[in-house]
Design a protein around this motif. Sequence first.
Motif, PDB file in Angstrom:
ATOM      1  N   PHE A 111      22.921 -13.438  -4.952  1.00 42.39           N
ATOM      2  CA  PHE A 111      22.523 -13.066  -6.312  1.00 42.39           C
ATOM      3  C   PHE A 111      22.748 -14.285  -7.189  1.00 42.39           C
ATOM      4  O   PHE A 111      23.892 -14.628  -7.499  1.00 42.39           O
ATOM      5  CB  PHE A 111      23.388 -11.884  -6.771  1.00 42.39           C
ATOM      6  N   ASN A 112      21.667 -15.000  -7.569  1.00 48.16           N
ATOM      7  CA  ASN A 112      21.864 -16.239  -8.315  1.00 48.16           C
ATOM      8  C   ASN A 112      22.170 -15.934  -9.790  1.00 48.16           C
ATOM      9  O   ASN A 112      21.997 -14.796 -10.258  1.00 48.16           O
ATOM     10  CB  ASN A 112      20.640 -17.149  -8.161  1.00 48.16           C
ATOM     11  N   PRO A 113      22.611 -16.929 -10.562  1.00 51.87           N
ATOM     12  CA  PRO A 113      22.988 -16.674 -11.967  1.00 51.87           C
ATOM     13  C   PRO A 113      21.842 -16.126 -12.813  1.00 51.87           C
ATOM     14  O   PRO A 113      22.086 -15.316 -13.720  1.00 51.87           O
ATOM     15  CB  PRO A 113      23.444 -18.054 -12.460  1.00 51.87           C
ATOM     16  N   ALA A 114      20.600 -16.601 -12.556  1.00 51.73           N
ATOM     17  CA  ALA A 114      19.479 -16.078 -13.355  1.00 51.73           C
ATOM     18  C   ALA A 114      19.313 -14.580 -13.122  1.00 51.73           C
ATOM     19  O   ALA A 114      19.049 -13.816 -14.063  1.00 51.73           O
ATOM     20  CB  ALA A 114      18.193 -16.822 -13.000  1.00 51.73           C
ATOM     21  N   ALA A 115      19.466 -14.139 -11.856  1.00 47.67           N
ATOM     22  CA  ALA A 115      19.390 -12.704 -11.576  1.00 47.67           C
ATOM     23  C   ALA A 115      20.516 -11.967 -12.273  1.00 47.67           C
ATOM     24  O   ALA A 115      20.325 -10.868 -12.824  1.00 47.67           O
ATOM     25  CB  ALA A 115      19.434 -12.466 -10.069  1.00 47.67           C
ATOM     26  N   ARG A 134      29.560  -7.880  -8.225  1.00 50.95           N
ATOM     27  CA  ARG A 134      29.256  -6.456  -8.217  1.00 50.95           C
ATOM     28  C   ARG A 134      27.908  -6.161  -7.587  1.00 50.95           C
ATOM     29  O   ARG A 134      27.676  -5.062  -7.070  1.00 50.95           O
ATOM     30  CB  ARG A 134      29.291  -5.909  -9.645  1.00 50.95           C
ATOM     31  N   ALA A 135      26.986  -7.121  -7.644  1.00 50.86           N
ATOM     32  CA  ALA A 135      25.639  -6.889  -7.112  1.00 50.86           C
ATOM     33  C   ALA A 135      25.599  -6.988  -5.594  1.00 50.86           C
ATOM     34  O   ALA A 135      24.856  -6.251  -4.934  1.00 50.86           O
ATOM     35  CB  ALA A 135      24.654  -7.886  -7.717  1.00 50.86           C
ATOM     36  N   VAL A 136      26.392  -7.914  -5.021  1.00 48.67           N
ATOM     37  CA  VAL A 136      26.347  -8.131  -3.576  1.00 48.67           C
ATOM     38  C   VAL A 136      26.792  -6.859  -2.857  1.00 48.67           C
ATOM     39  O   VAL A 136      27.847  -6.281  -3.176  1.00 48.67           O
ATOM     40  CB  VAL A 136      27.225  -9.331  -3.169  1.00 48.67           C
ATOM     41  N   LEU A 155      24.502  -8.297 -14.771  1.00 40.32           N
ATOM     42  CA  LEU A 155      25.407  -7.774 -13.766  1.00 40.32           C
ATOM     43  C   LEU A 155      26.036  -8.942 -13.025  1.00 40.32           C
ATOM     44  O   LEU A 155      25.318  -9.825 -12.539  1.00 40.32           O
ATOM     45  CB  LEU A 155      24.646  -6.869 -12.787  1.00 40.32           C
ATOM     46  N   PRO A 156      27.357  -9.013 -12.908  1.00 38.91           N
ATOM     47  CA  PRO A 156      27.979 -10.123 -12.164  1.00 38.91           C
ATOM     48  C   PRO A 156      27.555 -10.105 -10.699  1.00 38.91           C
ATOM     49  O   PRO A 156      27.286  -9.047 -10.116  1.00 38.91           O
ATOM     50  CB  PRO A 156      29.486  -9.855 -12.322  1.00 38.91           C
ATOM     51  N   LEU A 208      15.817  -2.281 -14.363  1.00 32.98           N
ATOM     52  CA  LEU A 208      16.942  -1.704 -15.102  1.00 32.98           C
ATOM     53  C   LEU A 208      18.081  -2.716 -15.204  1.00 32.98           C
ATOM     54  O   LEU A 208      18.485  -3.308 -14.204  1.00 32.98           O
ATOM     55  CB  LEU A 208      17.421  -0.437 -14.387  1.00 32.98           C
ATOM     56  N   ARG A 209      18.564  -2.913 -16.429  1.00 33.95           N
ATOM     57  CA  ARG A 209      19.748  -3.761 -16.618  1.00 33.95           C
ATOM     58  C   ARG A 209      21.013  -2.897 -16.436  1.00 33.95           C
ATOM     59  O   ARG A 209      20.959  -1.666 -16.472  1.00 33.95           O
ATOM     60  CB  ARG A 209      19.735  -4.397 -17.996  1.00 33.95           C
ATOM     61  N   ALA A 210      22.128  -3.588 -16.261  1.00 33.72           N
ATOM     62  CA  ALA A 210      23.388  -2.873 -16.050  1.00 33.72           C
ATOM     63  C   ALA A 210      23.793  -2.062 -17.268  1.00 33.72           C
ATOM     64  O   ALA A 210      24.483  -1.048 -17.148  1.00 33.72           O
ATOM     65  CB  ALA A 210      24.492  -3.864 -15.685  1.00 33.72           C
ATOM     66  N   ASP A 211      23.354  -2.495 -18.477  1.00 36.94           N
ATOM     67  CA  ASP A 211      23.724  -1.773 -19.685  1.00 36.94           C
ATOM     68  C   ASP A 211      22.777  -0.635 -20.012  1.00 36.94           C
ATOM     69  O   ASP A 211      22.881  -0.017 -21.073  1.00 36.94           O
ATOM     70  CB  ASP A 211      23.817  -2.732 -20.869  1.00 36.94           C
ATOM     71  N   GLY A 212      21.792  -0.370 -19.128  1.00 37.57           N
ATOM     72  CA  GLY A 212      20.876   0.740 -19.338  1.00 37.57           C
ATOM     73  C   GLY A 212      19.537   0.348 -19.916  1.00 37.57           C
ATOM     74  O   GLY A 212      18.605   1.173 -19.945  1.00 37.57           O
TER      75      GLY A 212
END
Length: 930
Positions: free
Chosen positions: A338-342, A352-354, A348-349, A393-397
């Motif tokens: 999960f690169n920084p742009a993603a 947490r994504a991996v 989402l850090p 969808l972003r992590a904040d909704g």
Amino acid sequence: MEPRLSKRSAALAAGALVLLCALFILGRPGSTADHDHYRTQLRQLRVATSELEQDVLRQRVGMAQLHGSSDRDFDALAARARQLRSAPGFLPAEGMRSLNASLDTYLRVLEGSRAILAEARGKDQQLAALREAFPGVIAATAAALPQGAPRAHVEGMDVDVLLASRAPGEASGARVEASLARLARAREQQPLAAPAIASLDTLEARTRELMALQRATDASFQALLDHGATGEAERLITTYLQLQEQSQARAERTRIVLFGVCLLLVVYVLVVLVRLARASAALGELNRGLEARVAERTQALSAASAEARASDARKAAILEASPDGIVVLDESGRVAEFNPAAASHFRLPSARAVGADFLSLALPASLPASQREAVHAALLQESGAARLESPCLRADGDVFPAELTFARVHADGPPRTTVFVRDLTERKAVERMKNEFISTVSHELRTPLTSIRGSLGLLENGIVGELPSQALDMVRIARTNTERLIRLINDILDLEKMESGMLELKLQPQAAQDLVESTLAGVQGMAETAHVTLRSDVEGAPQVKGDRDRLIQVLTNLVSNAIKFSPQGASVVVAAGFTADGRVRFSVTDQGSGIPEEKLPRLFGRFQQLDASDTRSKGGTGLGLAISQAIVEQHGGRIDVSSPPGQGATFHFTLEALRAPSVAPLPRDESRHNVLIVTADTELSALLRGLLSHEGYRVVRAATLTEAMQAVEHALPDALLVDTQMPDGTVLDWVHRLREQPRTRELPVLALAGRSQQGAKDAGTALLVDWLPTPVDETRLLKTLRYAMRQPGQARVLVVDDDATTRRVLCAQFERLGALCIEAADGESAVALARDTPPDLIVLDVGLPRLDGFEVVDILRQGKGRATPLIVFTGRELSRTDQRQLTLGITRHLTKARASEEELVASVRELLNGLLARRDAAAGPRKAMP
């Protein structure tokens, strides 16, 4: 370094010697005992066969047999032959098959000889029986004959026939035939009684039977001698000897080949030993060189490892710095990288994504199932890259528009999927701004330009009085340049719609002749001004499926260009016809100076002119050919040009020919106007119901006057359509009663009859709106119904537009036609005015405050204004869906600044349909909006 022999070289030499010994053993000549024994058996078979056939001949000539010729002797020979199928082993398979075939032939011949011998012996027994009985036949015949020559011949035949049966040959047969001939002549010379003649016939028949049997027996024995088994035994021996000689020859060749192979092996072993000795000498030198190269390679690998680490660092830096999100998924669809742009896109850090499921992580729960399935299918695609747009969808909704590109990567280990996520928020914002700008240009520029053009047109036509010539010239220049500016705006908007894929084509069957004629009619004035002749050349009756207005726009653009660049007195030819492959080809040919070859590639670009002088002298925006090319491409064709130097130019394109056009009728919604049809004629009722329902009326039928009275009492219709020929009463009397009642006094009544009834003239217009003869004229019926249900007075036109200037210009044009104009500046006012005073025509803009044009039409559809004729006159480009929604009765859709003043006025005249001729002598004042 001295040469030395390795263990491998010694083992190779020993193996070669062993192989050499094996080859010598294989090449050893085989034993001859089997051959001698088999050949002896063959000769014994031939001798036994010959002895059997000799015994058969001895028996035939009456001599004693030495060995026997019975069936048992034949069986013994057959058994001996079958034993010979076990041939010597040195014979090849092909030789064995050939030898067995010869043995089979011998056995067949032997069985044939046995059958022939049995048949011959049977015939011998029959012949012996006939010989014993023949003297009795001679004696009986001689006793039946009188003394004379026939009797003497009969007594002499006994000796001839018996000798002939025991002495075979042609001479004996001829002797018997001669005796029969003499007997026949004697019979002819001496008359005989019937019994004597019968005895002679019997004698002749027995004689011939005896001789025939003798010949058959001789033939059987001759066949036995000619086709005996001895010859087949000789051939069997010959075949075996030939096969044995061939086998010996092959064995000799094999020994020679094996000897040569042995020599080659000896040479090979010697060569290998020599090379191995030399290789052993060079091996030490190679080892020393190899050690040096290993040291060099170790240094190179160290350098390459350092470069690989640097490359990985660069790739990691690129991955970190990429503005697009890059997500690497494992084979189960879970996030591996999960690169920084993603992380920024999804807020989402990476930690947490991996390990999370990508589809659950990225797609909102509200995403439709079809879009979710499309994303899942792209994720599972094995080869190539799949690209699609989907909300994410972003992590904040929050949900943001994104472009997802899925690429399956096959490398060491399990396959991985790389997902490139591009945030489209800014692009969508730009597109929204562009659409808003286009909407602004469409409405805020087209609407005032339309008003300006309309006002200048009114001034030019003298609505405020005759203008001075200089002022009239200025007005004409202003109107011309206004139209030019409108065309430029239209062209820019058309190009934008084509590029965005929003240009909708109304594909209908179109006749090429009609397209060409309509085009020429539209540019005839331009051609006359330029002193150019227009000519049509349409071969046959080709048809295409296309948008009529767009195709005419293309042809008009090509023809107008041809007129511009043609000299005075020249001609422009517009042609259409079928091509060799069955398509329809349109072409426009001029007689101008032609187009230089180097300028052809940029001819269809935007804002392209051939040169500056043409731009100044000929005019134009440089968008016409680009728009025409885009329209033709949407129809499945392409415009091409051919221009020989100095010979003019020909622009042409081809479209698919229409083979079997099928036009489905458009569905019509029912209207709220109720028409009661009173007729007992079922066919007439069906005809009227279909006609009126198709026009939007709700139709109710009464088959008798009683039913009609009940229907009128139950619910008052908007109009009555009555048949004067009713079986249960007089229609005019019932209409008199309706006119006497206040509730039905103003009810419109239309009478259907072949001719007026008695007293109709006296009661005519007081009772009826009109008489309609049968058969019914559909146009007159619909027109009369429309007049009957409208309020009396001047033709009323409701003009709905939020721009006051446009309303004033339109009302001025319509009032010149004799119509009463009612103005409304918003949707609510338009609905209220339409309900208060139902208009005969509505001219409606779409972009309205409070209620827009779509809402106005939806509301009017719910009431009796559903069948009101409508002209949608707007600066907005309408799609097909928009046009279907913006429909009431007979509807025309016109675009501001694209439709000419003449087109608008002609549409108004058509839809008012004669009402302009019915205006009152004193026209009322214009009614303003409330």
